[in-house]
Structures are given as C-alpha cells and as structure tokens.
Design a protein around this motif. Structure first.
Motif, PDB file in Angstrom:
ATOM      1  N   ARG A  81       0.818  -1.217   0.000  1.00 33.01           N
ATOM      2  CA  ARG A  81       0.000   0.000   0.000  1.00 33.01           C
ATOM      3  C   ARG A  81       0.852   1.268   0.000  1.00 33.01           C
ATOM      4  O   ARG A  81       0.406   2.342  -0.380  1.00 33.01           O
ATOM      5  N   LEU A  82       2.122   1.161   0.399  1.00 33.59           N
ATOM      6  CA  LEU A  82       2.986   2.333   0.489  1.00 33.59           C
ATOM      7  C   LEU A  82       3.421   2.846  -0.875  1.00 33.59           C
ATOM      8  O   LEU A  82       3.698   2.071  -1.791  1.00 33.59           O
ATOM      9  N   ARG A  83       3.549   4.159  -0.959  1.00 28.39           N
ATOM     10  CA  ARG A  83       4.200   4.775  -2.118  1.00 28.39           C
ATOM     11  C   ARG A  83       5.701   4.563  -1.973  1.00 28.39           C
ATOM     12  O   ARG A  83       6.197   4.361  -0.857  1.00 28.39           O
ATOM     13  N   PRO A  84       6.450   4.625  -3.060  1.00 31.70           N
ATOM     14  CA  PRO A  84       7.913   4.539  -2.934  1.00 31.70           C
ATOM     15  C   PRO A  84       8.427   5.597  -1.953  1.00 31.70           C
ATOM     16  O   PRO A  84       8.008   6.753  -1.989  1.00 31.70           O
ATOM     17  N   GLY A  85       9.277   5.176  -1.039  1.00 32.13           N
ATOM     18  CA  GLY A  85       9.797   6.069  -0.010  1.00 32.13           C
ATOM     19  C   GLY A  85       8.874   6.242   1.176  1.00 32.13           C
ATOM     20  O   GLY A  85       9.168   7.001   2.094  1.00 32.13           O
ATOM     21  N   GLY A  86       7.743   5.514   1.183  1.00 30.21           N
ATOM     22  CA  GLY A  86       6.783   5.617   2.274  1.00 30.21           C
ATOM     23  C   GLY A  86       7.319   5.024   3.565  1.00 30.21           C
ATOM     24  O   GLY A  86       8.348   4.353   3.587  1.00 30.21           O
ATOM     25  N   VAL A  87       6.599   5.271   4.636  1.00 29.90           N
ATOM     26  CA  VAL A  87       7.007   4.823   5.967  1.00 29.90           C
ATOM     27  C   VAL A  87       5.990   3.811   6.486  1.00 29.90           C
ATOM     28  O   VAL A  87       4.779   4.049   6.438  1.00 29.90           O
ATOM     29  N   LEU A  88       6.498   2.694   6.982  1.00 30.09           N
ATOM     30  CA  LEU A  88       5.692   1.673   7.646  1.00 30.09           C
ATOM     31  C   LEU A  88       6.094   1.671   9.109  1.00 30.09           C
ATOM     32  O   LEU A  88       7.262   1.451   9.431  1.00 30.09           O
ATOM     33  N   ALA A  89       5.146   1.942   9.996  1.00 30.40           N
ATOM     34  CA  ALA A  89       5.422   1.995  11.434  1.00 30.40           C
ATOM     35  C   ALA A  89       4.530   0.985  12.142  1.00 30.40           C
ATOM     36  O   ALA A  89       3.307   1.053  12.037  1.00 30.40           O
ATOM     37  N   ILE A  90       5.157   0.055  12.838  1.00 31.02           N
ATOM     38  CA  ILE A  90       4.428  -1.004  13.541  1.00 31.02           C
ATOM     39  C   ILE A  90       4.926  -1.077  14.981  1.00 31.02           C
ATOM     40  O   ILE A  90       6.129  -1.111  15.212  1.00 31.02           O
ATOM     41  N   ALA A  91       3.991  -1.103  15.912  1.00 33.97           N
ATOM     42  CA  ALA A  91       4.311  -1.403  17.311  1.00 33.97           C
ATOM     43  C   ALA A  91       3.391  -2.536  17.708  1.00 33.97           C
ATOM     44  O   ALA A  91       2.178  -2.453  17.547  1.00 33.97           O
ATOM     45  N   THR A  92       3.970  -3.615  18.184  1.00 25.05           N
ATOM     46  CA  THR A  92       3.174  -4.778  18.533  1.00 25.05           C
ATOM     47  C   THR A  92       3.704  -5.418  19.807  1.00 25.05           C
ATOM     48  O   THR A  92       4.861  -5.204  20.167  1.00 25.05           O
ATOM     49  N   LEU A  93       2.876  -6.163  20.467  1.00 33.00           N
ATOM     50  CA  LEU A  93       3.318  -6.938  21.614  1.00 33.00           C
ATOM     51  C   LEU A  93       4.157  -8.104  21.112  1.00 33.00           C
ATOM     52  O   LEU A  93       3.942  -8.615  20.018  1.00 33.00           O
ATOM     53  N   SER A  94       5.091  -8.534  21.912  1.00 39.32           N
ATOM     54  CA  SER A  94       5.995  -9.611  21.545  1.00 39.32           C
ATOM     55  C   SER A  94       5.675 -10.877  22.321  1.00 39.32           C
ATOM     56  O   SER A  94       5.230 -10.816  23.468  1.00 39.32           O
ATOM     57  N   GLU A  95       5.926 -12.033  21.681  1.00 43.14           N
ATOM     58  CA  GLU A  95       5.804 -13.313  22.374  1.00 43.14           C
ATOM     59  C   GLU A  95       7.024 -13.620  23.224  1.00 43.14           C
ATOM     60  O   GLU A  95       6.999 -14.546  24.026  1.00 43.14           O
ATOM     61  N   VAL A  96       8.100 -12.869  23.036  1.00 46.82           N
ATOM     62  CA  VAL A  96       9.357 -13.166  23.717  1.00 46.82           C
ATOM     63  C   VAL A  96       9.147 -13.049  25.228  1.00 46.82           C
ATOM     64  O   VAL A  96       8.742 -12.008  25.741  1.00 46.82           O
ATOM     65  N   GLY A  97       9.397 -14.142  25.933  1.00 48.08           N
ATOM     66  CA  GLY A  97       9.294 -14.161  27.386  1.00 48.08           C
ATOM     67  C   GLY A  97       7.891 -14.318  27.932  1.00 48.08           C
ATOM     68  O   GLY A  97       7.695 -14.284  29.145  1.00 48.08           O
ATOM     69  N   VAL A  98       6.889 -14.449  27.064  1.00 46.46           N
ATOM     70  CA  VAL A  98       5.506 -14.643  27.514  1.00 46.46           C
ATOM     71  C   VAL A  98       4.847 -15.699  26.631  1.00 46.46           C
ATOM     72  O   VAL A  98       5.421 -16.163  25.653  1.00 46.46           O
TER      73      VAL A  98
END
Length: 178
Positions: free
Chosen positions: A126-143
């Motif tokens: 969906r991004l245009r060339p040079g676009g920014v993808l920003a993701i913040a998610t919970l991690s399975e690491v340690g849980v």
C-alpha cells in the motif's frame, strides 16, 4: 473478526470510565517521530478512538483510520471534529480479517498494538515509494504466544533496512524500491 470480538471491542470503547481521547503519538513511536511525514496520505490500521490519526492530521496529513468497532469509529470522528481536523480524517468500520480496505497508495501506514501477519505484505504494497511503515506490537518473547503477539524475528522479514527500538517494541521502516 467474529461478532463476539466486535462486541468486546465495542464494549471496551463504550466504557464511560475511560479518559477522553486526545490526539497523541504513542510513546512507542516517540524515538521515530522525526521519520513521520508532515504531509500526504496515511492509513492507520486498528485506529481505535483515533488519537494517532488526529495527531497525524494536526501535522498536515490526510488520514484514513479503520477499526472493527463502530463505537470506536464514532469516538474517532468526534475527536477529529473537536480537534478541527474532520476535513483531513476519515474513519471507517473495517474487518481486517478481510485484508486492508481498497485505496490509493499512501505515504504512511501505521499500526499500533494490533498484529495480523496476513496484513504484512498488504501494508508494504500500500505504500508509495519512499513511504514509511510503522508497527508497534506486543511480543511473544518471554511470555505466552497470542493471536496479536509477534514472534521473534517476524517483523524483520518485511525489510532488511529496519530500525528498531527493542525496549519500545516499535519498528519503523522507510520503504524504497530500486
């Protein structure tokens, strides 16, 4: 998403004891704030009450925010109106189990605390060339693993040039095509 999930989210957003929504960038993205565009189009996935969408619109972006909850959509529209950016924010009810809503390429795709691996390629596409993808998610690491948690190394497969802030659980990519 099941009707039960939708009802659960509607109930959560309808909770009268919640603090009123205010435009904001979540702390997880603060180290990357300078990478967020000041103009163009943005798509916020699982936008909830619209705090981040309205924050982006205040900076100058035109934003489409999608969420499974009609209650969240209505609250997001109210926040955009109160903040004077209703002309730059559009909010829709959308079931992300169906993929992303149709639309033009965008300069920013942002997803905070929602995880659906089937959307990874769709977000990049969906991004245009040079676009920014920003993701913040919970991690399975340690849980325990969970539907909305990312396994170690999952997001790194999206782009070899990612920049991560492990403590914040956020990753921001500027996507380029050669």
């Amino acid at each position: 998403m099941s009707d039960e999930d939708r009802r659960r989210w509607d109930e959560r957003y309808a909770d009268a004891d919640r603090a009123p929504a205010e435009p904001r960038l979540p702390e997880t993205f603060a180290p990357a704030e300078h990478l967020f565009p000041l103009e163009g189009r943005a798509l916020e996935i699982a936008c909830g009450r619209g705090e981040m969408s309205v924050w982006l619109a205040n900076r100058g972006m035109s934003v489409l925010g999608v969420d499974v909850s009609p209650v969240a959509r209505d609250l997001a529209r109210q926040l955009a109106s109160r903040s004077g950016v209703a002309d730059r924010c559009r909010f829709e009810v959308w079931d992300l189990d169906e993929g992303l809503p149709p639309g033009l390429p965008v300069d920013l795709v942002i997803c905070h605390m929602f995880r659906e691996p089937r959307l990874d390629r769709l977000m990049v596409d969906r991004l245009r060339p040079g676009g920014v993808l920003a993701i913040a998610t919970l991690s399975e690491v340690g849980v325990e693993p969970g539907r909305f948690r990312a396994r170690l190394g999952t997001c790194e497969t999206l782009s070899p040039s990612s920049r991560s802030w492990p403590k914040a659980r956020a990753t921001v990519w500027r996507i380029s095509w050669d």
